[in-house]
Design a protein around this motif. Structure first.
Motif, PDB file in Angstrom:
ATOM      1  N   ASN A   1      38.324  63.673  41.468  1.00 53.38           N
ATOM      2  CA  ASN A   1      37.450  62.503  41.430  1.00 53.38           C
ATOM      3  C   ASN A   1      36.165  62.811  40.661  1.00 53.38           C
ATOM      4  N   PRO A   2      35.537  61.806  40.076  1.00 54.01           N
ATOM      5  CA  PRO A   2      34.279  62.051  39.363  1.00 54.01           C
ATOM      6  C   PRO A   2      33.162  62.417  40.342  1.00 54.01           C
TER       7      PRO A   2
ATOM      8  N   LYS B   1      29.001  62.407  41.050  1.00 50.69           N
ATOM      9  CA  LYS B   1      27.803  61.675  40.642  1.00 50.69           C
ATOM     10  C   LYS B   1      26.667  62.663  40.387  1.00 50.69           C
TER      11      LYS B   1
ATOM     12  N   HIS C   1      20.724  62.261  35.649  1.00 54.26           N
ATOM     13  CA  HIS C   1      21.398  62.846  34.475  1.00 54.26           C
ATOM     14  C   HIS C   1      21.330  64.373  34.479  1.00 54.26           C
TER      15      HIS C   1
ATOM     16  N   ASN D   1      34.701  66.084  36.456  1.00 55.41           N
ATOM     17  CA  ASN D   1      34.537  64.838  35.712  1.00 55.41           C
ATOM     18  C   ASN D   1      33.187  64.263  36.127  1.00 55.41           C
ATOM     19  N   LYS D   2      32.204  64.352  35.240  1.00 55.88           N
ATOM     20  CA  LYS D   2      30.824  64.027  35.612  1.00 55.88           C
ATOM     21  C   LYS D   2      30.469  62.587  35.273  1.00 55.88           C
ATOM     22  N   LYS D   3      29.867  61.927  36.257  1.00 55.88           N
ATOM     23  CA  LYS D   3      29.368  60.568  36.064  1.00 55.88           C
ATOM     24  C   LYS D   3      27.851  60.602  36.219  1.00 55.88           C
ATOM     25  N   TYR D   4      27.149  60.420  35.117  1.00 54.43           N
ATOM     26  CA  TYR D   4      25.689  60.563  35.126  1.00 54.43           C
ATOM     27  C   TYR D   4      25.030  59.288  35.652  1.00 54.43           C
ATOM     28  N   MET D   5      24.076  59.498  36.568  1.00 56.39           N
ATOM     29  CA  MET D   5      23.444  58.383  37.278  1.00 56.39           C
ATOM     30  C   MET D   5      21.918  58.488  37.187  1.00 56.39           C
TER      31      MET D   5
END
Length: 342
Positions: free
Chosen positions: A209-210, A212, A216, A290-294
């Motif tokens: 899973n990605p 968070k 950034h 899997n990186k999701k930048y917030m």
């Protein structure tokens, strides 16, 4: 010399579990108290309990009590001749305090008041209690020192921890209860809290899973390995603060007082960039995230960095476990505990 019977509240929590094991291994009887709430996976707490009981069944006395229950707490103090109290029971989590503020007032303020009152009515030799690096709030000057002002919290959780320090000082002054506040810096390690980033990152990376990555990745944390935290606490137990009638805030340490009161930072004194932390975790797991930048989350701070000079001076100890070693041990535990095959 450490007394042979110690009360630990929050004994099935992350730090409480490891501290209980350490003290029990030293031949000290531990009275453990926990409300076993469902803030995170209750099975993890139950398994911590089972491990303690399997290793130290004759020296660990457990009570399922919430520190907000004043009557049951007083009954416990009356039953046992308790001389040392280590209060680790609290509603934890910065982000959770945004959504559930009343949980923090109940546990961290009312509950802590009950602990203080019990220590007053059934006098103890030393009360140690969990504070947090979050009390430094929006401070810019680093490393964070106990001599710095901490009047600018950015979360209700931080405000309750600052309040604990003020409440403890009041009771130290009024009733001569020696109190030591422990400002912990981002504690991590085996048997940890699933709501912490290192734990949730590991779970998501393993499951594909990605993750968070807030702000950034432009954040730093003074990650402190659990064994270092426990070692610091154990060394501080026999060092009950003394009064200093000559204390003067204009020239003396702000972490001390005219009352028998002290506050210490317990941190690694070496902040790690969030992206480096993630890279080390990927390496130890053997899988890329899997990186999701917030964007930055409310209540978060950009950096934590502990000045531990007073800890070094007073107990000749400084946390030193590297992030590589600490995360390696955590990932090994995680794979075994959750039977992960990669």
């Amino acid at each position: 010399m450490i007394n042979n019977k110690i009360l630990i509240t929050g004994a099935l929590g992350f730090i409480g579990f490891h501290l209980s094991n350490k003290l029990l291994s030293m031949g000290i009887e531990v009275i453990g108290l926990d409300n076993e709430n469902n803030y995170y996976d209750v099975n993890l707490k139950k398994n911590r309990f089972e491990k303690i009981k399997s290793d130290y069944k004759d020296s660990f006395y457990f009570y399922k009590i919430d520190i907000t229950d004043r009557e049951k707490l007083n009954t416990l103090f009356e039953k046992h001749n308790i001389e040392i109290v280590i209060n680790l029971a609290a509603q934890a989590g910065v982000r959770y305090s945004i959504e559930n503020p009343y949980a923090y007032l109940d546990s961290n303020l009312t509950g802590f008041l009950n602990i203080l009152e019990a220590c007053r009515n059934y006098p103890v030799k030393h009360l140690l209690y969990a504070s947090s690096s979050s009390v430094y709030g929006g401070n810019k000057v680093a490393p964070f020192s106990t001599n710095h002002n901490v009047d600018h919290p950015v979360s209700l959780y931080a405000a309750t921890k600052k309040s604990n320090e003020l409440m403890a000082h009041t009771y130290s002054h009024l009733y001569d209860i020696p109190t030591t506040g422990l400002r912990f810096f981002t504690v991590y390690g085996p048997w940890g809290r699933p709501d912490m980033a290192y734990f949730s990152f590991t779970k998501d990376i393993v499951e594909g899973n990605p993750i968070k990555v807030f702000n950034h990745g432009k954040m730093e944390r003074d990650f402190t390995y659990i064994d270092d935290i426990v070692e610091g606490i154990v060394k501080l137990i026999p060092r009950a603060p003394q009064k200093n009638p000559d204390w003067d805030e204009s020239k003396d340490e702000l972490g001390a007082s005219f009352a028998p009161y002290r506050v210490y930072n317990i941190g690694n004194n070496q902040p790690v960039q969030l992206m480096k932390f993630i890279n080390v975790l990927e390496e130890k797991i053997g899988k890329e995230a899997n990186k999701k930048y917030m964007e930055m989350q409310p209540g978060d701070v950009l950096r934590t960095y502990a000045d531990v000079s007073e800890l070094e001076r007073d107990i000749d100890f400084k946390p030193s476990t590297s992030i590589e070693e600490g995360l390696g041990k955590f990932v090994d535990w995680y794979k075994e505990y959750y039977n992960v095959k990669l």
